[in-house]
Design a protein around this motif. Structure first.
Motif, PDB file in Angstrom:
ATOM      1  N   ALA A 243       0.831  -1.207   0.000  1.00  0.00           N
ATOM      2  CA  ALA A 243       0.000   0.000   0.000  1.00  0.00           C
ATOM      3  C   ALA A 243       0.865   1.257   0.000  1.00  0.00           C
ATOM      4  CB  ALA A 243      -0.920  -0.007   1.218  1.00  0.00           C
ATOM      5  N   SER A 244       1.957   1.243   0.765  1.00  0.00           N
ATOM      6  CA  SER A 244       2.873   2.385   0.791  1.00  0.00           C
ATOM      7  C   SER A 244       3.520   2.610  -0.570  1.00  0.00           C
ATOM      8  CB  SER A 244       3.947   2.149   1.854  1.00  0.00           C
ATOM      9  OG  SER A 244       4.974   3.109   1.759  1.00  0.00           O
ATOM     10  N   THR A 245       3.902   1.520  -1.232  1.00  0.00           N
ATOM     11  CA  THR A 245       4.522   1.639  -2.556  1.00  0.00           C
ATOM     12  C   THR A 245       3.535   2.202  -3.572  1.00  0.00           C
ATOM     13  OG1 THR A 245       5.963  -0.239  -2.062  1.00  0.00           O
ATOM     14  CG2 THR A 245       5.740   0.385  -4.369  1.00  0.00           C
ATOM     15  N   VAL A 246       2.309   1.693  -3.551  1.00  0.00           N
ATOM     16  CA  VAL A 246       1.281   2.195  -4.470  1.00  0.00           C
ATOM     17  C   VAL A 246       1.060   3.686  -4.243  1.00  0.00           C
ATOM     18  CG1 VAL A 246      -1.171   2.085  -5.060  1.00  0.00           C
ATOM     19  CG2 VAL A 246       0.135  -0.026  -4.747  1.00  0.00           C
ATOM     20  N   GLU A 247       0.947   4.080  -3.001  1.00  0.00           N
ATOM     21  CA  GLU A 247       0.717   5.488  -2.686  1.00  0.00           C
ATOM     22  C   GLU A 247       1.876   6.357  -3.165  1.00  0.00           C
ATOM     23  OE1 GLU A 247      -0.426   8.279   1.200  1.00  0.00           O
ATOM     24  OE2 GLU A 247      -0.119   6.113   1.428  1.00  0.00           O
ATOM     25  N   ALA A 248       3.101   5.872  -2.982  1.00  0.00           N
ATOM     26  CA  ALA A 248       4.273   6.648  -3.402  1.00  0.00           C
ATOM     27  C   ALA A 248       4.332   6.793  -4.914  1.00  0.00           C
ATOM     28  CB  ALA A 248       5.545   5.985  -2.886  1.00  0.00           C
ATOM     29  N   VAL A 249       4.081   5.704  -5.633  1.00  0.00           N
ATOM     30  CA  VAL A 249       4.118   5.767  -7.096  1.00  0.00           C
ATOM     31  C   VAL A 249       3.014   6.684  -7.615  1.00  0.00           C
ATOM     32  CG1 VAL A 249       3.849   4.431  -9.217  1.00  0.00           C
ATOM     33  CG2 VAL A 249       5.220   3.515  -7.336  1.00  0.00           C
ATOM     34  N   ARG A 250       1.839   6.603  -7.017  1.00  0.00           N
ATOM     35  CA  ARG A 250       0.751   7.495  -7.429  1.00  0.00           C
ATOM     36  C   ARG A 250       1.110   8.959  -7.169  1.00  0.00           C
ATOM     37  NH1 ARG A 250      -4.491   5.773  -8.311  1.00  0.00           N
ATOM     38  NH2 ARG A 250      -4.775   3.515  -8.431  1.00  0.00           N
ATOM     39  N   LEU A 251       1.771   9.218  -6.045  1.00  0.00           N
ATOM     40  CA  LEU A 251       2.198  10.584  -5.754  1.00  0.00           C
ATOM     41  C   LEU A 251       3.162  11.085  -6.819  1.00  0.00           C
ATOM     42  CD1 LEU A 251       2.489  13.079  -3.899  1.00  0.00           C
ATOM     43  CD2 LEU A 251       4.281  11.829  -2.669  1.00  0.00           C
ATOM     44  N   VAL A 252       4.160  10.278  -7.158  1.00  0.00           N
ATOM     45  CA  VAL A 252       5.121  10.677  -8.189  1.00  0.00           C
ATOM     46  C   VAL A 252       4.403  10.938  -9.506  1.00  0.00           C
ATOM     47  CG1 VAL A 252       7.106   9.938  -9.561  1.00  0.00           C
ATOM     48  CG2 VAL A 252       7.046   9.453  -7.103  1.00  0.00           C
ATOM     49  N   ARG A 253       3.551  10.018  -9.910  1.00  0.00           N
ATOM     50  CA  ARG A 253       2.837  10.187 -11.183  1.00  0.00           C
ATOM     51  C   ARG A 253       1.977  11.443 -11.185  1.00  0.00           C
ATOM     52  NH1 ARG A 253       0.698   3.953 -12.385  1.00  0.00           N
ATOM     53  NH2 ARG A 253       2.739   3.060 -12.947  1.00  0.00           N
ATOM     54  N   ASP A 254       1.245  11.672 -10.095  1.00  0.00           N
ATOM     55  CA  ASP A 254       0.377  12.846 -10.034  1.00  0.00           C
ATOM     56  C   ASP A 254       1.171  14.137 -10.127  1.00  0.00           C
ATOM     57  OD1 ASP A 254      -1.962  11.386  -9.850  1.00  0.00           O
ATOM     58  OD2 ASP A 254      -2.183  11.635  -7.678  1.00  0.00           O
ATOM     59  N   LEU A 255       2.275  14.217  -9.388  1.00  0.00           N
ATOM     60  CA  LEU A 255       3.072  15.443  -9.403  1.00  0.00           C
ATOM     61  C   LEU A 255       3.667  15.701 -10.783  1.00  0.00           C
ATOM     62  CD1 LEU A 255       4.952  15.156  -5.976  1.00  0.00           C
ATOM     63  CD2 LEU A 255       3.023  16.653  -6.532  1.00  0.00           C
ATOM     64  N   VAL A 256       4.189  14.656 -11.414  1.00  0.00           N
ATOM     65  CA  VAL A 256       4.818  14.827 -12.733  1.00  0.00           C
ATOM     66  C   VAL A 256       3.774  15.136 -13.800  1.00  0.00           C
ATOM     67  CG1 VAL A 256       6.170  13.670 -14.521  1.00  0.00           C
ATOM     68  CG2 VAL A 256       6.779  13.367 -12.125  1.00  0.00           C
ATOM     69  N   ASN A 257       2.601  14.544 -13.698  1.00  0.00           N
ATOM     70  CA  ASN A 257       1.562  14.751 -14.709  1.00  0.00           C
ATOM     71  C   ASN A 257       0.904  16.121 -14.615  1.00  0.00           C
ATOM     72  OD1 ASN A 257       1.649  12.290 -16.133  1.00  0.00           O
ATOM     73  ND2 ASN A 257       0.438  11.262 -14.573  1.00  0.00           N
ATOM     74  N   THR A 258       0.967  16.767 -13.463  1.00  0.00           N
ATOM     75  CA  THR A 258       0.312  18.063 -13.289  1.00  0.00           C
ATOM     76  C   THR A 258       1.022  19.125 -14.107  1.00  0.00           C
ATOM     77  OG1 THR A 258      -0.355  17.451 -11.045  1.00  0.00           O
ATOM     78  CG2 THR A 258      -0.402  19.788 -11.593  1.00  0.00           C
ATOM     79  N   PRO A 259       0.294  19.890 -14.911  1.00  0.00           N
ATOM     80  CA  PRO A 259       0.957  20.915 -15.737  1.00  0.00           C
ATOM     81  C   PRO A 259       1.567  22.010 -14.881  1.00  0.00           C
ATOM     82  CG  PRO A 259      -1.441  21.103 -15.886  1.00  0.00           C
ATOM     83  CD  PRO A 259      -1.160  19.834 -15.154  1.00  0.00           C
ATOM     84  N   SER A 260       2.544  22.689 -15.442  1.00  0.00           N
ATOM     85  CA  SER A 260       3.301  23.685 -14.685  1.00  0.00           C
ATOM     86  C   SER A 260       2.437  24.842 -14.213  1.00  0.00           C
ATOM     87  CB  SER A 260       4.459  24.205 -15.543  1.00  0.00           C
ATOM     88  OG  SER A 260       5.315  23.154 -15.903  1.00  0.00           O
ATOM     89  N   SER A 261       1.326  25.100 -14.881  1.00  0.00           N
ATOM     90  CA  SER A 261       0.420  26.161 -14.426  1.00  0.00           C
ATOM     91  C   SER A 261      -0.075  25.894 -13.014  1.00  0.00           C
ATOM     92  CB  SER A 261      -0.771  26.281 -15.380  1.00  0.00           C
ATOM     93  OG  SER A 261      -1.416  25.022 -15.537  1.00  0.00           O
ATOM     94  N   ASP A 262      -0.153  24.617 -12.639  1.00  0.00           N
ATOM     95  CA  ASP A 262      -0.609  24.225 -11.307  1.00  0.00           C
ATOM     96  C   ASP A 262       0.469  23.497 -10.516  1.00  0.00           C
ATOM     97  OD1 ASP A 262      -3.232  25.243 -11.565  1.00  0.00           O
ATOM     98  OD2 ASP A 262      -3.832  23.478 -12.720  1.00  0.00           O
ATOM     99  N   MET A 263       1.716  23.514 -10.992  1.00  0.00           N
ATOM    100  CA  MET A 263       2.807  22.844 -10.280  1.00  0.00           C
ATOM    101  C   MET A 263       4.076  23.685 -10.406  1.00  0.00           C
ATOM    102  SD  MET A 263       3.697  20.497  -8.259  1.00  0.00           S
ATOM    103  CE  MET A 263       2.101  19.698  -8.219  1.00  0.00           C
ATOM    104  N   GLY A 264       4.004  24.876  -9.831  1.00  0.00           N
ATOM    105  CA  GLY A 264       5.178  25.733  -9.751  1.00  0.00           C
ATOM    106  C   GLY A 264       5.915  25.494  -8.444  1.00  0.00           C
ATOM    107  N   PRO A 265       6.922  26.293  -8.146  1.00  0.00           N
ATOM    108  CA  PRO A 265       7.670  26.116  -6.903  1.00  0.00           C
ATOM    109  C   PRO A 265       6.787  26.154  -5.652  1.00  0.00           C
ATOM    110  CG  PRO A 265       8.881  27.542  -8.384  1.00  0.00           C
ATOM    111  CD  PRO A 265       7.549  27.308  -9.021  1.00  0.00           C
ATOM    112  N   GLU A 266       5.797  27.051  -5.633  1.00  0.00           N
ATOM    113  CA  GLU A 266       4.919  27.128  -4.456  1.00  0.00           C
ATOM    114  C   GLU A 266       4.077  25.868  -4.315  1.00  0.00           C
ATOM    115  OE1 GLU A 266       1.477  29.982  -2.448  1.00  0.00           O
ATOM    116  OE2 GLU A 266       2.356  30.515  -4.393  1.00  0.00           O
TER     117      GLU A 266
END
Length: 432
Positions: A112-135
């Motif tokens: 479950a921890s691995t699934v959650e971590a991989v989903r987190l990575v995928r979500d962050l990378v997939n989010t466009p820069s308009s909604d994923m800036g430094p802040e």
């Protein structure tokens, strides 16, 4: 076909089921619905389990007979990751996937921890820069800290100059979104120090050495290293591995404006080395240099950095195989063994000392981007090595963080690479 009725055997023969890896055969019950499913399984390719949630009708399934713990873990992991969809910007709801009862013998908490971590990575990378800036990257780290009990501090904007992080400031100063250094800490103060550094370039225009349109197309993923260290940190904390964990993320946008840093500028790094800017599109190694110098100052027992750093690594190894660089042969061997065990491949490339001359500058201690077209991944790693003390157990990963096409369990888009192998390495190196 052992244990099957004669009618079921005839049905299987009629359907032409050959039990090739990833194939299924639906066995109807007396009521006309699906009673059982035969599945072609290849123990050498654990991702074959990811075929099932895509091919099966909606419903709840369990696996019989019980699997070994390793196979049970993979069945649960591959099934869960096959159901991943990035649907944040879609009006329609994603289709419901078939559900799997937890397989017997599976290590539920770790999977479950691995699934959650991989989903987190995928979500962050997939989010466009308009909604994923430094802040926004800062906010993602803050959510992780809040959820896990870690502490988080941030150095923002001109405070980077006051606190002596000049390279991070220089790369990010042209953007209207201020650069920052994220610093997450967890664990007992006297435990062995494990420090993770992740490149957090939330969008890379190339700066004044502007990228082409095609070169910019996937640059929302240039913060993939940051996403990876946050995902790996989540796994380490969930398992309560007895380490003093520190995560450093230089979060910037490499933009174009009147305040952008320029080719031929000479910048002084946190370590004190002067850096001639050969190319503003080689910005990732600059922000990592300051972060690595800070990480190295604490003399960690293990120092790992992950970055979407060079196209040269992709030319050499393709999108699926992260390049690994380390001067520590024992560490390299341990990572390669963990990667093989976890089916999470990496490939070691050399820190070829002779190529250090390619980074020479006539006017500064080092140049960030040599004119030579050769060995780009190696020279980038050699640049980073200048900011790590000799003898430090350090490893650098040059990753793609992206699946250019879909495969079972690995949809097109952002992807976590090497973190399962690194988690296994750290868990083995620092047992509870």
């Amino acid at each position: 076909m052992e244990g099957r009725t004669e009618a079921e055997r005839r049905w299987v023969e009629t359907t032409g089921f050959t039990a090739e890896a990833g194939t299924i055969c639906l066995l109807p019950g007396a009521s006309g619905g699906v009673e059982r499913v035969l599945f072609g399984w290849d123990e050498g390719d654990p991702w074959c389990w990811a075929h099932l949630p895509v091919k099966l009708p909606k419903g709840v399934y369990r696996i019989e007979p019980p699997l070994t713990p390793a196979s049970a873990d993979w069945a649960a992991l591959a099934w869960a990751l096959a159901g991943y969809q990035f649907s944040r910007y879609l009006d329609r709801k994603p289709p419901e996937c078939p559900r799997l009862v937890w397989p017997q013998n599976a290590h539920r908490a770790e999977v479950a921890s691995t699934v959650e971590a991989v989903r987190l990575v995928r979500d962050l990378v997939n989010t466009p820069s308009s909604d994923m800036g430094p802040e926004e990257l800062n906010q993602a780290a803050a959510l992780l800290a809040e959820r896990t009990g870690a502490s988080l501090s941030s150095i923002i904007g001109d405070e980077l100059l006051e606190r002596n992080y000049p390279l991070i400031h220089a790369v990010g100063r042209a953007s209207s979104r201020p650069p920052r250094l994220l610093d997450l800490r967890w664990g007992e103060a006297l435990a062995p120090k494990v420090t993770l550094v992740g490149k957090g370039v939330c969008f890379d225009s190339g700066g004044l050495d502007l990228k082409t349109a095609s070169g910019m197309k996937l640059m929302k993923k240039d913060m993939g290293g940051a996403a990876h260290v946050l995902g790996l940190a989540a796994m380490i904390i969930a398992a309560k591995i007895p380490v003093r964990l520190r995560v450093l993320v230089p979060a910037v946008e490499n933009a174009v404006s009147g305040s952008a840093f320029r080719p031929s500028d000479i910048l002084t790094s946190r370590k004190g080395l002067s850096v001639e800017i050969g190319n503003t599109d080689a910005e990732g190694r600059l922000v990592l240099a300051d972060a690595l110098a800070e990480a190295d100052s604490e003399k960690p027992d293990l120092l790992i950095d992950l970055a979407t750093l060079t196209g040269a690594a992709r030319t050499a190894l393709g999108p699926d195989l992260p390049a690994m660089f380390t001067p520590d042969d024992d560490l390299a061997a341990a990572i390669l063994a963990a990667a093989e065990a976890e089916h999470d491949p990496v490939w070691r490339l050399p820190l070829w000392k002779s190529y250090r001359r390619l980074l020479d500058s006539k006017v500064a201690d080092i140049n960030n981007a040599p004119d030579s077209p050769y060995a780009g991944a190696v020279t980038a790693a050699l640049f980073l090595q200048e900011f790590v003390s000799p003898g430090t157990s350090w490893v650098h990963f040059d990753i793609f963080a992206w699946n250019p096409s879909a495969r079972p369990g690995r949809p097109e888009g952002g992807e976590a690479m090497a973190i399962r192998a690194l988690y296994r390495l750290i868990a083995q190196r620092y047992p509870s």
